[in-house]
Design a protein around this motif. Structure first.
Motif, mmCIF file in Angstrom:
data_model
loop_
_atom_site.group_PDB
_atom_site.id
_atom_site.type_symbol
_atom_site.label_atom_id
_atom_site.label_comp_id
_atom_site.label_asym_id
_atom_site.label_seq_id
_atom_site.Cartn_x
_atom_site.Cartn_y
_atom_site.Cartn_z
ATOM 1 N N LEU A 29 14.922 -4.854 35.111
ATOM 2 C CA LEU A 29 13.794 -5.281 35.840
ATOM 3 C C LEU A 29 12.399 -5.530 35.127
ATOM 4 O O LEU A 29 12.293 -4.654 34.157
ATOM 5 C CB LEU A 29 13.599 -4.263 36.908
ATOM 6 N N ASN A 34 11.398 -11.142 39.817
ATOM 7 C CA ASN A 34 12.761 -11.084 39.312
ATOM 8 C C ASN A 34 13.650 -11.936 40.272
ATOM 9 O O ASN A 34 13.433 -12.101 41.176
ATOM 10 C CB ASN A 34 13.248 -9.557 39.486
ATOM 11 N N VAL A 65 8.502 -7.060 42.027
ATOM 12 C CA VAL A 65 8.488 -5.731 41.792
ATOM 13 C C VAL A 65 6.978 -5.367 41.205
ATOM 14 O O VAL A 65 6.367 -5.970 40.477
ATOM 15 C CB VAL A 65 9.417 -5.184 40.331
#
Length: 69
Positions: A29, A34, A65
């Motif tokens: 990540l 993502n 994120v």
């Protein structure tokens, strides 16, 4: 990055798979955008005398994120 091996069965009352990912260098990540692509292959099926190849279901999820303030 293939993350298949990171998924484990979830709670015993469900059929979900669960994975926990960490942020950092070399991790799957990243802060920002993502993409998770999933592929599930079914069993071959037969209809009459015709044999069809295994069906494959694919899904793509794009998510962001962000770090906590």
């Amino acid at each position: 990055m293939d993350v298949t091996s990171l998924f484990r069965p979830g709670p015993s009352d469900g059929a979900d798979l669960v994975a926990v990912f960490e942020l950092g260098a070399g991790k799957p990540l990243v802060v920002g955008s993502n993409t998770l692509k999933t592929f599930v292959t079914g069993l071959p099926s037969t209809v009459g005398v015709n044999i069809y190849p295994s069906p494959v279901d694919t899904d793509t999820i794009i998510f962001t994120v962000a770090t906590a303030p």
